[in-house]
Design a protein around this motif. Structure first.
Motif, mmCIF file in Angstrom:
data_model
loop_
_atom_site.group_PDB
_atom_site.id
_atom_site.type_symbol
_atom_site.label_atom_id
_atom_site.label_comp_id
_atom_site.label_asym_id
_atom_site.label_seq_id
_atom_site.Cartn_x
_atom_site.Cartn_y
_atom_site.Cartn_z
ATOM 1 N N ASP A 25 0.834 -1.208 0.000
ATOM 2 C CA ASP A 25 0.000 0.000 0.000
ATOM 3 C C ASP A 25 0.866 1.255 0.000
ATOM 4 O OD1 ASP A 25 -2.238 -1.600 0.022
ATOM 5 O OD2 ASP A 25 -2.629 -1.338 2.180
ATOM 6 N N SER A 29 1.023 4.088 -2.973
ATOM 7 C CA SER A 29 0.842 5.525 -2.740
ATOM 8 C C SER A 29 1.989 6.320 -3.353
ATOM 9 C CB SER A 29 0.760 5.820 -1.244
ATOM 10 O OG SER A 29 -0.387 5.252 -0.684
ATOM 11 N N ARG A 32 1.586 6.419 -7.093
ATOM 12 C CA ARG A 32 0.599 7.437 -7.493
ATOM 13 C C ARG A 32 1.220 8.826 -7.473
ATOM 14 N NH1 ARG A 32 -3.109 4.242 -4.455
ATOM 15 N NH2 ARG A 32 -2.796 5.584 -2.645
ATOM 16 N N LEU A 84 2.373 10.224 4.725
ATOM 17 C CA LEU A 84 2.359 8.764 4.646
ATOM 18 C C LEU A 84 3.103 8.160 5.837
ATOM 19 C CD1 LEU A 84 3.157 8.052 0.878
ATOM 20 C CD2 LEU A 84 0.957 7.813 2.035
#
Length: 172
Positions: A25, A29, A32, A84
């Motif tokens: 994950d 991120s 992206r 994050l």
């Protein structure tokens, strides 16, 4: 006894799967963010494209507005990455730091365009010797920009190294 061993193995696998899921994950991120950076710089309707269109029309005010928009979008991107969580993800924090430093250097590089655009706008009003001085100033800016490019290349190399280490540590 077998039940205890099976239960221990199941717990181990479950915990391992959670860690790799967190790492996946986290990596997703960051991937992206790469796409967002691409859109900021060269996206069809992005500020980088608007800057170029404005410069083609010699619309220096529009080009400066686009540069400001690029800077703002990089700030948002950098802020999102800094939020994050890399907790418990092997090499996650170093990868996050490498991304942050890389995007900061890209932001600085593209924000520097404003100085060149301002100089081009000034040069439109100059004549003779003043024009020569204006060209010299533009050349000096190009030299400074070359240093910014070198910083981007250096940060990109560090990012690549951190990404490879992250992949190895997390089994990607």
């Amino acid at each position: 006894m077998k039940l205890t061993v099976c239960l221990a193995a199941f717990l181990f696998l479950t915990l391992s799967a959670c860690k790799s899921s967190d790492a996946a994950d986290f990596k997703k991120s960051l991937d992206r963010s790469e796409r967002r950076a691409f859109e900021i710089i060269v996206g069809k309707e992005g500020p980088g494209e608007k800057k170029l269109q404005s410069l083609e029309k010699e619309d220096y005010k529009g080009a400066l507005t686009a540069v400001k928009q690029q800077t703002l979008e990089f700030d948002i991107l950098i802020s999102d990455i800094s939020k994050l969580s890399a907790d418990g993800i092997p090499k996650g924090e170093s990868l996050k730091t490498a991304y942050l430093e890389y995007y900061e250097s890209l932001k600085e590089l593209h924000a520097f365009d404003s100085k060149e655009i301002e100089q081009q706008a000034v040069m439109r009003t100059l004549k003779d010797n003043e024009l020569k001085n204006g060209h010299n100033a533009l050349i000096a800016l190009a030299r400074k920009k070359k240093k910014l490019y070198a910083a981007v290349y250096e940060k990109e190399a560090l990012l690549h190294t951190a990404a490879e280490s992250f992949k190895t540590s997390n089994g990607f």
